[in-house]
Motif scaffolding. Structure first.
Motif, PDB file in Angstrom:
ATOM      1  N   THR A 105      45.549  49.000  48.001  1.00  0.00           N
ATOM      2  CA  THR A 105      45.126  49.131  46.782  1.00  0.00           C
ATOM      3  C   THR A 105      44.433  50.525  46.431  1.00  0.00           C
ATOM      4  O   THR A 105      44.511  50.985  45.651  1.00  0.00           O
ATOM      5  N   MET A 107      49.018  48.083  37.773  1.00  0.00           N
ATOM      6  CA  MET A 107      49.390  46.729  38.146  1.00  0.00           C
ATOM      7  C   MET A 107      49.515  46.573  39.591  1.00  0.00           C
ATOM      8  O   MET A 107      49.341  45.534  40.066  1.00  0.00           O
ATOM      9  N   VAL A 108      50.124  47.244  40.132  1.00  0.00           N
ATOM     10  CA  VAL A 108      50.457  47.280  41.603  1.00  0.00           C
ATOM     11  C   VAL A 108      49.074  47.223  42.303  1.00  0.00           C
ATOM     12  O   VAL A 108      48.956  46.273  43.235  1.00  0.00           O
ATOM     13  N   TYR A 116      47.865  43.519  41.901  1.00  0.00           N
ATOM     14  CA  TYR A 116      48.523  42.680  42.388  1.00  0.00           C
ATOM     15  C   TYR A 116      48.172  42.654  43.907  1.00  0.00           C
ATOM     16  O   TYR A 116      47.987  41.659  44.618  1.00  0.00           O
ATOM     17  N   ALA A 123      44.738  41.224  44.204  1.00  0.00           N
ATOM     18  CA  ALA A 123      44.649  39.685  44.061  1.00  0.00           C
ATOM     19  C   ALA A 123      45.385  38.852  45.251  1.00  0.00           C
ATOM     20  O   ALA A 123      44.948  37.786  45.624  1.00  0.00           O
ATOM     21  N   ARG A 124      46.199  39.603  45.791  1.00  0.00           N
ATOM     22  CA  ARG A 124      46.966  38.898  47.067  1.00  0.00           C
ATOM     23  C   ARG A 124      46.221  38.864  48.146  1.00  0.00           C
ATOM     24  O   ARG A 124      46.070  38.000  49.108  1.00  0.00           O
ATOM     25  N   LYS A 166      46.696  33.144  43.583  1.00  0.00           N
ATOM     26  CA  LYS A 166      48.085  32.998  43.194  1.00  0.00           C
ATOM     27  C   LYS A 166      48.337  33.038  41.920  1.00  0.00           C
ATOM     28  O   LYS A 166      47.390  32.635  41.047  1.00  0.00           O
ATOM     29  N   ALA A 167      49.455  33.619  41.388  1.00  0.00           N
ATOM     30  CA  ALA A 167      49.586  33.721  39.968  1.00  0.00           C
ATOM     31  C   ALA A 167      50.074  32.624  39.326  1.00  0.00           C
ATOM     32  O   ALA A 167      50.853  31.738  39.993  1.00  0.00           O
ATOM     33  N   SER A 223      49.378  33.390  33.383  1.00  0.00           N
ATOM     34  CA  SER A 223      48.994  34.948  34.036  1.00  0.00           C
ATOM     35  C   SER A 223      50.455  35.810  34.017  1.00  0.00           C
ATOM     36  O   SER A 223      50.464  36.895  33.607  1.00  0.00           O
ATOM     37  N   LEU A 224      51.413  35.004  34.409  1.00  0.00           N
ATOM     38  CA  LEU A 224      52.791  35.695  34.747  1.00  0.00           C
ATOM     39  C   LEU A 224      53.104  36.341  32.956  1.00  0.00           C
ATOM     40  O   LEU A 224      53.745  37.182  32.778  1.00  0.00           O
ATOM     41  N   ALA A 247      51.130  38.997  31.664  1.00  0.00           N
ATOM     42  CA  ALA A 247      51.697  40.087  32.467  1.00  0.00           C
ATOM     43  C   ALA A 247      52.765  40.722  31.996  1.00  0.00           C
ATOM     44  O   ALA A 247      53.007  41.986  31.854  1.00  0.00           O
ATOM     45  N   ALA A 266      40.869  41.698  39.493  1.00  0.00           N
ATOM     46  CA  ALA A 266      41.853  40.865  40.079  1.00  0.00           C
ATOM     47  C   ALA A 266      41.420  40.101  41.510  1.00  0.00           C
ATOM     48  O   ALA A 266      41.662  38.896  41.948  1.00  0.00           O
TER      49      ALA A 266
END
Length: 563
Positions: A88, A119-120, A123, A126-127, A132-133, A137-138, A141, A283
């Protein structure tokens, strides 16, 4: 405690468990004898009063703590985020650098390039937090990425600005996962708090990596990156000086940064890094906007609730009947009876009908808050009355769009006219969604309304509003010879392909505004050049403007706009 009392709270072997006996209440201490009475003890009285005061203070503190624990802000506050991950931090740094490099010369594809590292970062964060997406949410995005493509395609500022604002809203929904109306409306505000807390979150992560075993892991990577940058600078400079073609290619890829650009680039770096941190912090631990509670309004009786709406439905029905009579009877008779011109009749009613559509949506929102909720009969009444109102309002929407079509036929298409008719069509779509929600349930309504708005903004930008306006006016000129060159020369570079179809000298006069704007902008790198600007430069390079100021002035280019 006696043995019997202890056994009373235990289950007998083989028998059902018994609940423990409630504790015996402790009686409140009796107050001492009050002043003025026989055997009054001033010391005991004073001690009792102090004890009562301390008890009241403790109860007040406990009540305040309970209210704070159950407050709206405490309920929606995000949970404590886990320590920031190295991936991150790297993505945040990349977002800041990309923003400083790609947005220093303007928008264009650089905006999407600057958003991808953010965005990376979101992601990765959040991971790491175990989130979980979800399908919604997908979808949000993907819509955010699609909206950020609009500035890369269009030179015009107004569709690009709308697309950026819509992308921020979809990004907030994707990160927060909100689905109810309060969450949908308040989700973008979470970025403000996350931007502040994200800086401290990142600083704590950097400090944690400042020593010990972790330092031994990231310090070699930093040294390798510095060596790689030094090698690129040295050998890139040598190859550029050795070959002119390679130097030209390298100059198009690498931005030219001067000392004077330093403050702007540094500000862009900070902006990109903070925004990426806000996205990553959200996130990792988003605000719980769906916990916002809305006050339940008092339900009204059937007569009190339905009578005003039925009267409104009758008014709408009467207006729609007149509109149908005008449609089948022709506009000539109406213009003769009203004394209005063709364009005046069209312009007079559009704005009123637009506001009528907006007000109807407000009436429906309030009516749903006060709707009777006694049972199935009340639900059928609400659906029938509000469904009828939505149907009648759709006829009003069609009438408003028709009036704008008449006005465009008379005076041509402009940005304002295209924008308001697009808004009117979207309001009609919202009415259709309301009718569907009344038929099958409305848990999805908030997301559907936001999705329809974002889809409308996306289509508006992809279709090129300035290109549509120029195409409409050029076609109108080819049919009846009417052309407002003074308005067309103020369009953006997106209008160049359509204006290129005009005959000379109208073509050159219409393109003078675009030519002058491109000259002032100068040559921009590829990541700051939109597709519309690129096409306009190609058109002007192949077929330059040939008319003079005097020739365009004779055609009315530099005079006031037509009515």
């Amino acid at each position: 405690m006696s043995e019997n009392a202890e056994n009373a709270g235990q289950a007998k072997p083989g028998g059902p468990a018994q609940a423990p006996l409630p504790p015996t209440p402790v009686p409140a201490p009796q107050p001492p004898i009050a002043p003025g009475l026989p055997r009054h003890d001033p010391a005991a009285w004073h001690a009792w009063r102090m004890q009562q005061f301390q008890l009241q203070q403790q109860q007040a503190r406990e009540a305040a703590a309970a209210r704070a624990a159950n407050s709206m802000w405490r309920r929606i506050r995000p949970a404590e985020a886990a320590p920031i991950q190295t991936a991150t931090l790297v993505a945040v740094l990349a977002a800041g650098l990309t923003t400083a490099v790609a947005l220093g010369d303007g928008m264009g594809p650089g905006l999407l390039l600057a958003a991808l590292p953010a965005m990376v970062a979101a992601y990765a964060s959040a991971r790491a937090a175990g989130r979980k997406a979800r399908p919604w949410s997908l979808l949000w995005a993907a819509g955010c990425v699609a909206l950020l493509v609009v500035p890369a395609l269009r030179d015009s500022a107004w569709p690009s600005t709308l697309a950026i604002l819509a992308a921020v809203l979809l990004a907030a929904l994707a990160l927060h996962g909100a689905g109810r109306w309060p969450g949908v409306l308040l989700a973008p505000l979470g970025f403000l708090d996350s931007a502040v807390s994200g800086v401290g979150w990142a600083w704590a992560g950097v400090r944690a990596r400042g020593g010990g075993a972790r330092r031994g892991r990231w310090l070699p990577v930093l040294k390798a990156a510095l060596v790689a940058v030094a090698l690129l600078l040295v050998f890139g400079t040598l190859f550029a000086s050795a070959d002119a073609a390679f130097a030209d290619l390298l100059g198009g890829l690498v931005p030219e940064v001067s000392v004077g650009d330093g403050p702007l680039r540094f500000l862009l770096f900070l902006t990109g890094a903070v925004l990426a941190l806000a996205a990553a912090r959200t996130a990792a631990a988003p605000h719980r906007w769906d916990r916002v509670k809305t006050r339940q309004w008092k339900a009204r009786s059937r007569v009190e609730w339905s009578l005003p709406l039925i009267v409104l439905n009758l008014l709408f029905a009467g207006f729609n009947a007149v509109q149908l009579a005008v449609l089948f009877g022709g506009y000539g008779k109406v213009l003769e009876s009203t004394g209005l011109t063709y364009a005046e009749y069209a312009r007079q009613g559009f704005w009123q009908l637009l506001w009528a559509t907006v007000f109807v949506l407000g009436v429906i929102a309030l009516a749903l808050r006060w709707a009777p909720r006694g049972g199935a009969g009340d639900r059928r009444l609400v659906r029938s009355v509000l469904g009828t109102l939505c149907l009648l309002t759709l006829v009003v929407v069609a009438s408003a769009v028709r009036r704008m079509d008449l006005y465009v036929d008379a005076y041509g298409l402009t940005r304002l006219r295209l924008s308001v008719v697009t808004m009117e069509l979207w309001l009609g779509l919202v009415l259709v969604l309301l009718m569907a929600a009344g038929a099958v349930g409305g848990r999805w309504l908030a997301r559907a309304v936001v999705g329809s708005a974002a889809a409308t903004v996306l289509a508006f930008g992809l279709l090129s509003p300035d290109g549509i306006i120029a195409e409409s006016n050029v076609t109108r000129y080819e049919q009846d010879g009417k052309l407002d060159l003074n308005y067309l020369r103020d369009l953006s570079a997106d209008a160049a392909p359509a204006l290129d179809r005009l005959p000379e000298p109208q073509r050159s006069c219409a393109l003078t505004g675009i030519r002058d704007e491109l000259r002032r902008a100068g040559d921009a790198p590829w990541y700051a050049t939109s597709l519309g600007e690129y096409r306009a430069r190609e058109i002007l390079r192949e077929r330059p403007v040939t008319t003079t100021y005097q020739e365009c002035r004779v055609l009315g280019v530099y005079s006031g706009p037509n009515p």
